[in-house]
Design a protein around this motif. Structure first.
Motif, mmCIF file in Angstrom:
data_model
loop_
_atom_site.group_PDB
_atom_site.id
_atom_site.type_symbol
_atom_site.label_atom_id
_atom_site.label_comp_id
_atom_site.label_asym_id
_atom_site.label_seq_id
_atom_site.Cartn_x
_atom_site.Cartn_y
_atom_site.Cartn_z
ATOM 1 N N THR A 118 10.354 -2.178 7.656
ATOM 2 C CA THR A 118 10.085 -3.322 6.139
ATOM 3 C C THR A 118 10.709 -3.129 5.934
ATOM 4 O O THR A 118 11.843 -2.492 5.749
ATOM 5 N N SER A 136 6.775 4.579 4.570
ATOM 6 C CA SER A 136 6.358 3.006 5.282
ATOM 7 C C SER A 136 4.973 4.000 6.648
ATOM 8 O O SER A 136 5.621 4.113 7.248
ATOM 9 N N GLN A 137 4.649 2.281 6.222
ATOM 10 C CA GLN A 137 3.475 2.387 8.098
ATOM 11 C C GLN A 137 4.098 2.197 9.252
ATOM 12 O O GLN A 137 4.384 2.570 10.210
ATOM 13 N N SER A 138 4.168 1.104 9.277
ATOM 14 C CA SER A 138 5.725 0.444 10.039
ATOM 15 C C SER A 138 6.581 1.101 10.592
ATOM 16 O O SER A 138 7.241 0.923 11.669
ATOM 17 N N GLU A 140 -6.182 -8.892 -0.526
ATOM 18 C CA GLU A 140 -5.743 -9.670 1.151
ATOM 19 C C GLU A 140 -6.383 -9.605 2.409
ATOM 20 O O GLU A 140 -6.051 -10.824 3.015
ATOM 21 N N VAL A 189 -4.493 -5.371 9.383
ATOM 22 C CA VAL A 189 -3.331 -5.422 8.585
ATOM 23 C C VAL A 189 -3.500 -5.356 7.496
ATOM 24 O O VAL A 189 -2.241 -4.542 6.845
ATOM 25 N N THR A 212 0.777 -1.506 -0.015
ATOM 26 C CA THR A 212 -0.079 0.025 -0.276
ATOM 27 C C THR A 212 0.691 1.318 -0.682
ATOM 28 O O THR A 212 0.734 2.475 -0.295
ATOM 29 N N SER A 213 1.951 0.977 0.660
ATOM 30 C CA SER A 213 3.049 2.362 0.934
ATOM 31 C C SER A 213 3.436 2.575 -0.631
ATOM 32 O O SER A 213 3.814 4.023 -0.939
ATOM 33 N N LYS A 223 -6.854 -4.236 -1.594
ATOM 34 C CA LYS A 223 -7.707 -4.301 -0.958
ATOM 35 C C LYS A 223 -8.166 -5.700 -0.675
ATOM 36 O O LYS A 223 -8.305 -6.392 0.517
ATOM 37 N N SER A 272 -4.136 -1.922 5.006
ATOM 38 C CA SER A 272 -3.020 -0.543 5.388
ATOM 39 C C SER A 272 -4.965 0.121 5.057
ATOM 40 O O SER A 272 -5.418 -0.057 3.759
HETATM 41 C C1 AGP Z 1 -1.141 -3.603 2.897
HETATM 42 O O1 AGP Z 1 -2.868 -3.904 3.582
HETATM 43 C C2 AGP Z 1 -0.011 -4.273 2.926
HETATM 44 N N1 AGP Z 1 -0.735 -3.993 4.038
HETATM 45 C C3 AGP Z 1 1.151 -4.356 3.262
HETATM 46 O O2 AGP Z 1 0.703 -3.490 1.545
HETATM 47 C C4 AGP Z 1 2.104 -3.337 3.729
HETATM 48 O O3 AGP Z 1 1.311 -1.759 3.296
HETATM 49 C C5 AGP Z 1 3.304 -3.373 3.375
HETATM 50 O O4 AGP Z 1 3.880 -4.572 3.861
HETATM 51 C C6 AGP Z 1 4.436 -2.251 3.367
HETATM 52 O O5 AGP Z 1 4.612 -1.888 4.962
HETATM 53 P P1 AGP Z 1 4.836 -0.487 5.450
HETATM 54 O O6 AGP Z 1 3.833 0.665 4.627
HETATM 55 O O7 AGP Z 1 4.458 -0.726 6.908
HETATM 56 O O8 AGP Z 1 6.378 -0.413 4.781
#
Ligand code: AGP
Length: 611
Positions: free
Chosen positions: A355, A350-352, A491, A401, A305-306, A488, A403
């Motif tokens: 990665t 990146s959300q997290s 997954e 999970v 998603t990012s 979306k 995003s």
């Molecule tokens: C999307 O719904 C997923 N969970 C996945 O594609 C996610 O965006 C990807 O693993 C990247 O994660 P990040 O943004 O934490 O780096």
């Protein structure tokens, strides 16, 4: 991915560990386990959910003030009871939980087998437990020394917690490439792979750095490097709130997070757009605007998603700031010998912030001399620490999970960056700059309005929940939205779905069209509106079923499509923020109706910390 929790103090460790494991469930896992030290070692582990582990433990002994827990996402060895963590060493002196991958584990395993060690599991972690024990038993050394010596022999990544039966008043933790947070209480310490299991007990935390080793007893914390150099802990205040990691009355985290988007977007631009809506201030980029202005090229690296947010960023930067942009999957970029110039700017999204492939891509970009910026959601995570500068999204913890709010918050940041850069480079008129800033501030209210379509979307979901395939089409700024909508759906509902630029349909996918496969067209009014109307006609001419996301009041597409979902009008540059919402809801409802585990889809992990 795998989750870690640990406790040492005066309280019973077990309830804290189990609670922590439940908090970590969102990361994705396939087995779970706990170990307690109470004179003896008590070790319980089970394939499946934390609830399966609790059921297995039943009335067995769980007393003890020191312990560790783990959720495993299988890498080496299938998900089963034996491969689950914690792992005890051969002579039962050490117990280890571990996130990451020990790359040279098979060579180390062979050597240990030669020295009489036997292995129960197929994991790299058991190798580590036995290596620590082997070193410990060979010499007259402490458990901590054995851990440090063992770590000097391993290649790979780890977030590690170790207990030693001979030193039952200690937890030893170590980090390299896989995050660990230490929570500081009154006469007690907590350990976890992220702050979610800790936040309800303490807000004082230490984020461990790579090559740190922590030796923790209930009244003392010693932080040192793996080479035994003493370190001064950097104690920080957690900004996370316990309320943010609850479902807040929603059936699922994903639904809560979809509904949180107006707030997440507003929080992301709050304090960054001035009161008059005439300027943007991104404090984290203050020192690097001159570099961005001079950049020969922007390379965006991200996954999933990012990466889709990055594609929206490409369109924004190129249109407004007139700088060439390439958007790369981090996993490809890191291995394909990319050409990187010292005056390129690399943006990692990146959300997290954890990665693994994106972290590796950052390393490569830095080695090539490029400046690297980060757009991340999790404060204190690895990517913000590895990048030269950056901007946090303020979406709050994303537990589902899939995003959702992270995507729209990332697009919000990219929009602000592109507009500000364009303004600094005199590439955008003041009128347009002010107009788009103002329009961005209107997005949260418009999304609130768009969310009112939820029941209508649910009815459409009911009609298509049994589909086996779907195609998502979009053009321009809405092409990345089509990709995101398809991701979306697949997954969380396990329905095969593909996203395409609408015009590409004629080059292949049109052959798939029949009355059974929904074609979701993102077709809000923009500069390619007439073209996408033609694409809808092409689908209808072949008896296709069209679900169209359209601008409020669009009667043209309403007459052609089988279903329309209206969203409030917005400039095309901001349309991804609006049009992705119905696609998130559509996937959500379809997945719920199919009985899927929406928040923890099979095989998936929230943050992918292995390559
Ligand atoms: C999307 O719904 C997923 N969970 C996945 O594609 C996610 O965006 C990807 O693993 C990247 O994660 P990040 O943004 O934490 O780096």
């Amino acid at each position: 991915m795998c989750g870690i929790v640990g406790y040492i103090g005066d309280k019973e460790a077990f309830p804290i560990l189990i609670n922590g494991l439940k908090r970590l469930e969102y990361r994705g896992y396939d087995s779970a386990g706990v170990a307690l030290l109470n004179g003896e070692t008590y070790l319980y582990k089970r394939k499946g959910k934390v609830s399966d582990l609790e059921e297995f433990i039943g009335t067995k002994s769980v007393l003890g003030n020191i312990g560790m827990g783990h959720t495993r996402w299988a890498t080496h060895g299938e998900p089963n009871d034996i491969n689950a963590h914690p792992h005890a060493s051969f002579h039962n002196k050490f117990i280890v939980i571990h996130n990451g991958i020990i790359e040279n584990y098979s060579r180390l395993k062979e050597k240990l087998i030669h020295r009489g060690y036997e292995f129960k599991s197929e994991t790299d972690t058991e190798v580590l437990a036995n290596l620590i024990e082997f070193i410990y038993m060979k010499g007259d050394i402490t458990a901590e020394m054995a851990v440090r010596l063992a770590l000097s022999k391993v290649v790979g990544a780890y977030g590690l917690v170790v207990m030693c039966k001979d030193e039952p008043d200690k937890l030893i933790a170590a980090r390299k490439g896989s995050p660990l947070v230490i929570g500081i209480g009154q006469g007690e310490y907590f350990l976890a792979s992220d702050a979610t299991p800790i936040v309800e007990y303490t807000k004082s935390v230490i984020y461990m750095n790579d090559n740190d080793v922590a030796v923790i007893s209930k009244n003392e914390l010693l932080l040192k490097t793996v080479d035994n150099e003493a370190l001064t802990p950097n104690i920080q205040e957690l900004s996370l709130d316990i309320g943010e990691i609850d479902k807040g009355g929603y059936d699922h985290f994903m639904l809560k997070e979809i509904y949180e988007q107006p707030r997440a977007i507003a929080d992301t631009f709050r304090g960054r757009i001035n009161a008059e809506h005439t300027n943007i201030h991104l404090g984290g980029l203050h020192a690097v605007w001159p570099n961005l202005e001079k950049a020969r090229r922007i390379i965006i690296v991200a996954c999933g998603t990012s990466w889709h947010a990055g594609l929206v960023g490409e369109y924004l930067f190129e249109e407004f700031a007139r700088v060439p942009v390439e958007v790369e999957y981090s996993s490809e970029f890191r291995y394909r010998k990319p050409i990187i110039y010292a005056d390129d700017i690399v943006i990692a999204i990146s959300q997290s912030g954890e990665t693994a492939d994106t972290l590796a891509a950052i390393k490569i970009a830095k080695e090539a001399g490029a400046m690297v910026l980060g757009i991340c959601n999790v404060v204190g995570s690895s990517i913000p620490r590895e990048t030269d500068a950056g901007v946090y999204t303020h979406a709050g913890p994303e537990i589902g999970v899939a995003s959702t709010k992270a995507f729209t918050a990332q697009v919000t940041v990219l929009t602000m960056m592109a507009l500000k850069l364009a303004h600094r480079k005199y590439q955008i008129s003041l009128d347009q700059y002010h107009h788009l800033i103002n329009e961005l501030t209107l997005i949260p209210d418009k999304i609130e309005k768009g969310l009112l379509a939820n029941n209508h979307i649910k009815k459409i979901a009911e009609l298509y929940k049994d589909s086996t395939n779907a195609i998502y089409l979009g053009r321009g700024f809405l092409f990345p939205v089509a990709l995101e909508g398809a991701l979306k759906l697949k997954e969380i509902s396990y329905i095969h779905a593909e996203g395409y630029p609408a015009a590409e349909m004629k080059h292949g996918p049109i052959a798939l069209i029949d009355k059974n496969m929904p074609v979701v067209v993102v077709a809000t009014k923009d500069s390619s509106y007439e073209k996408i109307v033609s694409n809808i006609q092409e689908v209808k001419a072949r008896n296709g079923v069209v679900i169209a996301v359209v601008t409020e009041g669009d009667d043209t597409i309403r007459k052609m499509a089988d279903h329309v979902i209206e969203v409030p009008e917005t400039p095309e540059h901001l349309a991804p923020l609006m049009s992705v919402i119905p696609l998130q809801l559509l996937s959500y409802h379809i997945a719920v109706m199919r009985g899927c585990n929406v928040d923890q889809p099979r095989n998936l992990a929230k943050s992918v910390t292995v390559e």
